[in-house]
Scaffold this motif. Structure first.
Motif, mmCIF file in Angstrom:
data_model
loop_
_atom_site.group_PDB
_atom_site.id
_atom_site.type_symbol
_atom_site.label_atom_id
_atom_site.label_comp_id
_atom_site.label_asym_id
_atom_site.label_seq_id
_atom_site.Cartn_x
_atom_site.Cartn_y
_atom_site.Cartn_z
ATOM 1 N N MET A 152 0.673 -1.163 -0.158
ATOM 2 C CA MET A 152 0.025 0.076 -0.021
ATOM 3 C C MET A 152 0.917 1.294 -0.018
ATOM 4 O O MET A 152 2.012 1.269 0.242
ATOM 5 C CB MET A 152 -0.858 0.066 1.289
ATOM 6 N N MET A 153 0.132 2.276 -0.349
ATOM 7 C CA MET A 153 0.942 3.580 -0.577
ATOM 8 C C MET A 153 0.365 4.433 0.949
ATOM 9 O O MET A 153 -0.671 4.311 1.325
ATOM 10 C CB MET A 153 0.840 4.489 -1.676
ATOM 11 N N LEU A 154 1.278 5.280 1.261
ATOM 12 C CA LEU A 154 1.229 6.287 2.426
ATOM 13 C C LEU A 154 0.813 7.476 1.898
ATOM 14 O O LEU A 154 1.206 7.921 0.687
ATOM 15 C CB LEU A 154 2.379 6.418 3.178
ATOM 16 N N PRO A 155 0.109 8.136 2.399
ATOM 17 C CA PRO A 155 -0.512 9.753 2.055
ATOM 18 C C PRO A 155 0.756 10.627 1.556
ATOM 19 O O PRO A 155 1.775 10.624 2.090
ATOM 20 C CB PRO A 155 -1.223 10.412 3.052
ATOM 21 N N PHE A 156 0.786 11.379 0.532
ATOM 22 C CA PHE A 156 1.807 12.240 0.104
ATOM 23 C C PHE A 156 1.744 13.522 0.892
ATOM 24 O O PHE A 156 0.786 13.966 1.111
ATOM 25 C CB PHE A 156 1.559 12.603 -1.611
ATOM 26 N N LYS A 157 2.979 13.939 1.246
ATOM 27 C CA LYS A 157 3.433 15.240 1.884
ATOM 28 C C LYS A 157 3.316 16.396 0.686
ATOM 29 O O LYS A 157 4.118 16.064 0.038
ATOM 30 C CB LYS A 157 4.585 15.102 2.798
ATOM 31 N N SER A 158 2.651 17.302 1.105
ATOM 32 C CA SER A 158 2.776 18.368 -0.098
ATOM 33 C C SER A 158 3.812 19.506 0.079
ATOM 34 O O SER A 158 4.145 20.290 -0.923
ATOM 35 C CB SER A 158 1.363 19.045 -0.234
ATOM 36 N N THR A 159 4.440 19.459 1.145
ATOM 37 C CA THR A 159 5.476 20.334 1.495
ATOM 38 C C THR A 159 6.393 20.925 0.352
ATOM 39 O O THR A 159 6.615 22.235 0.083
ATOM 40 C CB THR A 159 6.176 20.397 2.948
ATOM 41 N N LEU A 160 6.966 19.758 -0.065
ATOM 42 C CA LEU A 160 8.137 19.950 -1.145
ATOM 43 C C LEU A 160 7.846 20.273 -2.560
ATOM 44 O O LEU A 160 8.284 20.473 -3.456
ATOM 45 C CB LEU A 160 9.390 18.916 -0.973
ATOM 46 N N PHE A 161 6.313 20.034 -2.798
ATOM 47 C CA PHE A 161 5.751 20.626 -3.870
ATOM 48 C C PHE A 161 5.863 21.893 -4.058
ATOM 49 O O PHE A 161 5.884 22.453 -5.275
ATOM 50 C CB PHE A 161 4.056 20.171 -4.140
ATOM 51 N N GLY A 162 6.168 22.534 -2.935
ATOM 52 C CA GLY A 162 6.590 24.220 -3.147
ATOM 53 C C GLY A 162 7.602 24.473 -3.945
ATOM 54 O O GLY A 162 7.792 25.563 -4.456
ATOM 55 N N ALA A 163 8.698 23.558 -4.146
ATOM 56 C CA ALA A 163 9.642 23.724 -5.199
ATOM 57 C C ALA A 163 9.026 24.146 -6.466
ATOM 58 O O ALA A 163 10.022 24.836 -7.163
ATOM 59 C CB ALA A 163 10.334 22.699 -5.099
ATOM 60 N N ALA A 164 7.796 23.554 -6.850
ATOM 61 C CA ALA A 164 7.357 23.867 -8.192
ATOM 62 C C ALA A 164 7.013 25.264 -8.205
ATOM 63 O O ALA A 164 7.082 26.034 -9.151
ATOM 64 C CB ALA A 164 6.427 22.914 -8.612
ATOM 65 N N THR A 165 6.443 25.677 -7.226
ATOM 66 C CA THR A 165 5.815 27.014 -7.079
ATOM 67 C C THR A 165 6.871 27.848 -6.972
ATOM 68 O O THR A 165 6.963 29.175 -7.748
ATOM 69 C CB THR A 165 5.012 27.359 -5.693
#
Length: 269
Positions: A152-165
């Motif tokens: 199974m997969m665990l929920p994704f953490k969105s914090t480092l998606f801020g790199a795209a921003t």
């Protein structure tokens, strides 16, 4: 007895290759005589050969830059699996930098080290990743933040998606391609692993790295599937949390498909 012989031969093979390739990588990093990723990809393939891991790829890495590859995470072996396929840099936990030998080898890959527990530093860490993206490096983010059991997969953490921003801020880049990638360990000696045995590939919690590598080598040939999805295009004004949810949904779908119908069970076209 056979398992012990396999372990010894694998260690000799990987060890000798590392002794040859590390000096070549240092030369590449200091002189630029050839692309650093040439040696890196070769070394990752050597590690996979030593471990007995066979990689099956569906889709392909996006050619667009900046490119953030977002994948699920099952084991430390995910790194050589992806590193053997394409030219990428990795984002890893800061404590890995202090591990004997592993930290040194990670630094040879110009890994970005992050401290997930220190939220105050998340902006600086995302900024460093954004800079790498803008400079044309494909970065790999294991968005779960830790490893799962392979079922199974665990929920994704969105914090480092801020790199795209940050990468699209102030016109540094018009857009960033965020590519969902699913990794699934599916077969052992050609036979489907199943829910009971998939954790053999996983590296969870405080398990010792050396003992896990030994057990993998002893277990014999293992198959892993890597499924590249269509990139999600992130542009100025887009929401990182929404982008993270979309990417997570796509990785989950690809992961489930790989477990449900692994390579070898699909009819040939």
């Amino acid at each position: 007895m056979i398992a012990r012989i396999r372990i010894v031969l694998a260690l000799i093979f990987v060890g000798m290759a590392t002794l040859v390739l590390v000096p070549l990588q240092l030369v590449a990093m200091k002189t630029g005589l050839w692309r650093e990723t040439v040696i890196l990809r070769l070394w990752h393939r050597v590690v996979l050969r030593g471990l007995g891991i066979r990689v099956h790829v569906t889709g392909q890495p996006a050619a667009q830059r900046p490119l953030l590859i977002v994948a699920n995470h099952i084991s430390w072996t995910d790194i050589p699996v992806l590193g053997a396929i394409t030219d990428v840099r990795f984002i890893a936990k800061a404590d890995m930098q202090t591990w004997p030998l592993v930290g040194f080898l990670s630094s040879l890959q110009r890994t970005v080290y992050i401290e997930r527990e220190r939220r105050r530093k998340s902006g600086d860490q995302a900024g460093e990743i954004a800079l790498r993206l803008v400079n044309g490096e494909a970065m790999v983010l294991f968005a779960e933040g830790t490893t799962s059991d392979g079922n199974m997969m665990l929920p994704f953490k969105s914090t480092l998606f801020g790199a795209a921003t940050m990468a699209v801020a102030e016109g540094a880049a018009k857009e960033v391609a965020i590519q969902p990638v699913a990794i699934a360990y599916t077969r052992l000696h050609g036979m489907p692993l199943g829910r009971r045995f998939r954790p053999l590939a996983s590296w969870i919690g405080d398990q010792d790295l050396a003992s896990h590598a030994r057990d993998l080598i002893a277990s014999g040939a293992m198959d892993v599937e890597v499924r590249f999805g269509e990139p999600v295009i992130f542009a100025a004004g887009d929401n990182r949390k929404q982008a993270a949810r979309i990417v997570e949904e796509r990785v989950r779908a690809q992961f489930a498909a790989a477990l449900r119908e692994p390579e070898g069970s699909r009819p040939k076209p």
